[in-house]
Design a protein around this motif. Structure first.
Motif, mmCIF file in Angstrom:
data_model
loop_
_atom_site.group_PDB
_atom_site.id
_atom_site.type_symbol
_atom_site.label_atom_id
_atom_site.label_comp_id
_atom_site.label_asym_id
_atom_site.label_seq_id
_atom_site.Cartn_x
_atom_site.Cartn_y
_atom_site.Cartn_z
ATOM 1 N N ALA A 1 -4.889 20.088 1.308
ATOM 2 C CA ALA A 1 -4.274 18.907 1.744
ATOM 3 C C ALA A 1 -5.008 17.756 1.057
ATOM 4 C CB ALA A 1 -4.339 18.619 3.286
ATOM 5 N N ALA A 2 -4.144 16.766 0.653
ATOM 6 C CA ALA A 2 -4.828 15.472 0.103
ATOM 7 C C ALA A 2 -4.169 14.148 0.634
ATOM 8 C CB ALA A 2 -4.649 15.649 -1.440
ATOM 9 N N GLU A 3 -4.953 12.998 0.573
ATOM 10 C CA GLU A 3 -4.190 11.820 1.300
ATOM 11 C C GLU A 3 -4.410 10.952 -0.066
ATOM 12 O OE1 GLU A 3 -4.103 8.543 4.798
ATOM 13 O OE2 GLU A 3 -5.789 10.144 4.685
ATOM 14 N N LEU A 4 -3.481 10.117 -0.584
ATOM 15 C CA LEU A 4 -3.816 9.236 -1.690
ATOM 16 C C LEU A 4 -3.195 7.825 -1.256
ATOM 17 C CD1 LEU A 4 -2.266 11.345 -4.534
ATOM 18 C CD2 LEU A 4 -4.596 11.427 -3.838
ATOM 19 N N ILE A 5 -4.061 6.804 -1.763
ATOM 20 C CA ILE A 5 -3.580 5.304 -1.408
ATOM 21 C C ILE A 5 -3.663 4.692 -2.691
ATOM 22 C CG2 ILE A 5 -3.833 3.384 0.129
ATOM 23 C CD1 ILE A 5 -4.961 5.200 2.289
ATOM 24 N N TYR A 6 -2.380 4.216 -2.898
ATOM 25 C CA TYR A 6 -2.360 3.017 -4.193
ATOM 26 C C TYR A 6 -2.062 1.660 -3.644
ATOM 27 C CZ TYR A 6 -2.418 7.592 -6.772
ATOM 28 O OH TYR A 6 -2.685 8.930 -7.445
ATOM 29 N N GLU A 7 -2.413 0.830 -4.296
ATOM 30 C CA GLU A 7 -1.919 -0.622 -4.321
ATOM 31 C C GLU A 7 -1.287 -1.144 -5.434
ATOM 32 O OE1 GLU A 7 -4.346 -4.271 -2.236
ATOM 33 O OE2 GLU A 7 -4.855 -4.099 -4.320
ATOM 34 N N LEU B 1 -7.742 5.140 -2.535
ATOM 35 C CA LEU B 1 -8.440 6.057 -1.669
ATOM 36 C C LEU B 1 -7.727 7.358 -2.092
ATOM 37 C CD1 LEU B 1 -9.767 7.249 0.602
ATOM 38 C CD2 LEU B 1 -7.998 6.860 2.067
ATOM 39 N N GLN B 2 -8.656 8.386 -2.564
ATOM 40 C CA GLN B 2 -8.254 9.637 -2.610
ATOM 41 C C GLN B 2 -8.948 10.730 -1.913
ATOM 42 O OE1 GLN B 2 -8.975 12.298 -6.649
ATOM 43 N NE2 GLN B 2 -7.023 11.153 -6.807
ATOM 44 N N ASN B 3 -8.403 11.385 -0.872
ATOM 45 C CA ASN B 3 -9.251 12.185 0.182
ATOM 46 C C ASN B 3 -8.630 13.431 -0.193
ATOM 47 O OD1 ASN B 3 -10.730 13.220 2.176
ATOM 48 N ND2 ASN B 3 -9.619 12.304 3.866
ATOM 49 N N VAL B 4 -9.379 14.348 -0.635
ATOM 50 C CA VAL B 4 -8.942 15.877 -0.671
ATOM 51 C C VAL B 4 -9.828 16.823 -0.036
ATOM 52 C CG1 VAL B 4 -8.535 17.545 -2.721
ATOM 53 C CG2 VAL B 4 -8.572 15.169 -3.413
ATOM 54 N N ASN B 5 -9.058 17.681 0.621
ATOM 55 C CA ASN B 5 -9.484 18.896 1.540
ATOM 56 C C ASN B 5 -8.737 20.006 0.922
ATOM 57 O OD1 ASN B 5 -10.222 20.947 3.301
ATOM 58 N ND2 ASN B 5 -10.077 19.428 4.940
ATOM 59 N N ASP C 1 -1.018 11.961 -9.480
ATOM 60 C CA ASP C 1 -1.631 10.535 -10.218
ATOM 61 C C ASP C 1 -0.798 10.242 -11.614
ATOM 62 O OD1 ASP C 1 -3.819 8.759 -9.872
ATOM 63 O OD2 ASP C 1 -4.784 9.627 -11.728
ATOM 64 N N LYS C 2 -0.571 11.284 -12.441
ATOM 65 C CA LYS C 2 -0.044 11.058 -13.729
ATOM 66 C C LYS C 2 1.137 10.399 -13.461
ATOM 67 C CE LYS C 2 -2.668 14.452 -16.350
ATOM 68 N NZ LYS C 2 -2.518 15.622 -17.030
ATOM 69 N N MET D 1 0.880 -1.152 0.275
ATOM 70 C CA MET D 1 -0.145 -0.121 -0.043
ATOM 71 C C MET D 1 0.752 1.233 -0.017
ATOM 72 S SD MET D 1 -2.954 -1.534 -0.042
ATOM 73 C CE MET D 1 -4.035 -0.185 0.304
ATOM 74 N N ILE D 2 0.663 2.279 -1.154
ATOM 75 C CA ILE D 2 1.457 3.163 -1.183
ATOM 76 C C ILE D 2 0.659 4.436 -0.255
ATOM 77 C CG2 ILE D 2 2.704 5.054 -2.589
ATOM 78 C CD1 ILE D 2 2.713 2.764 -4.537
ATOM 79 N N VAL D 3 0.880 4.883 0.577
ATOM 80 C CA VAL D 3 0.286 6.001 1.194
ATOM 81 C C VAL D 3 1.047 7.411 1.042
ATOM 82 C CG1 VAL D 3 -0.544 6.951 3.438
ATOM 83 C CG2 VAL D 3 -0.531 4.451 2.810
ATOM 84 N N MET D 4 0.277 8.414 0.388
ATOM 85 C CA MET D 4 0.984 9.647 0.134
ATOM 86 C C MET D 4 0.064 10.793 0.801
ATOM 87 S SD MET D 4 2.055 8.761 -3.707
ATOM 88 C CE MET D 4 3.314 10.194 -3.951
ATOM 89 N N LYS D 5 0.768 11.895 1.277
ATOM 90 C CA LYS D 5 0.085 12.875 1.742
ATOM 91 C C LYS D 5 0.657 14.001 0.979
ATOM 92 C CE LYS D 5 -0.887 11.499 6.510
ATOM 93 N NZ LYS D 5 -0.854 11.854 7.998
#
Length: 228
Positions: free
Chosen positions: A182-188, A173-177, A158-159, A144-148
């Motif tokens: 701020a944003a939190e991105l999760i890739y598998e 997961l893509q959580n954007v505020n 993303d590109k 799991m790649i977790v990025m802030k």
């Protein structure tokens, strides 16, 4: 007919001698040790449980005891089925292979309990070889790649991820505020693909940590030892 049924229910002619009972338990002990060894070899890390491994040996011995008590007595067998039907098991199975080991232990107990040592020995040998050869098979470990990052850089990141992994990374997961930018991105991604892409494009974490807009990068292993 009634006399036949009555005789069958109360017949204790099938009771085992002390020598046979001891021999049954000795055979069950020897064969259950094969279970112990096989389970120890095919399991490792957090998946391996010493208590569960010992419980498999005890399960084989308990089943042998039950079969010795029942013998050919139909009344006892019916009573045992009724008693066991009220038991409810709540033990969580960590690994799908554990179910096979449970049935294996029960099978050893049943065959040794009826003094069928040839069937017990041949079956145990075949299962032991199979589980030792194929029991070490693992699921493909997932990363799991977790990025802030900053919210306005999400599309660019993303590109970059798609380019780095050649489209193999899956967005989870893509959580954007936008208010806090701020944003939190999760890739598998599979560990195999991660290693291949790192060889081709360089180490992933240092590479992306240096990019503009990314605050932190974390890799979380999601394998069979923690993904329960």
């Amino acid at each position: 007919m009634k006399e036949y049924l009555y005789t069958g229910l109360l017949d204790k002619a099938g009771s085992l001698s002390i020598q046979n009972v001891i021999l049954n338990f000795v055979a069950a002990c020897i064969l259950s040790l094969m279970i112990y060894i096989s389970y120890r070899v095919s399991h490792s890390g957090a998946v391996y449980s010493r208590k569960f491994n010992v419980s498999l040996v005890m399960l084989a011995l308990v089943t042998t005891l039950v079969m010795n008590v029942i013998g050919n007595n139909i009344a006892l067998s019916l009573g045992m089925v009724g008693a066991l039907s009220i038991v409810r098991f709540r033990t969580a199975i960590k690994d799908p292979r554990d179910t096979a080991y449970i049935f294996w232990a029960i099978a050893i107990g049943i065959t040794c309990g009826v003094s069928d040592y040839i069937m017990a020995g041949i079956g145990t040998f075949i299962i032991f070889v199979f589980l030792v050869l194929f029991g070490v098979v693992r699921d493909n470990e997932r990363i799991m790649i977790v990025m802030k990052a900053e919210a306005d850089k999400v599309e660019d990141i993303d590109k970059e991820i798609a380019s780095f992994f050649a489209g193999k990374a899956v967005m989870k997961l893509q959580n954007v505020n936008k208010d806090k930018n701020a944003a939190e991105l999760i890739y598998e991604i599979s560990e195999t693909i991660l290693k291949k892409r790192e060889k081709a494009n360089g180490s992933f974490v240092p590479n992306f940590s240096a990019k503009v807009g990314i605050k932190s990068v974390s890799l979380v292993r999601q394998d069979e030892e923690i993904n329960q």
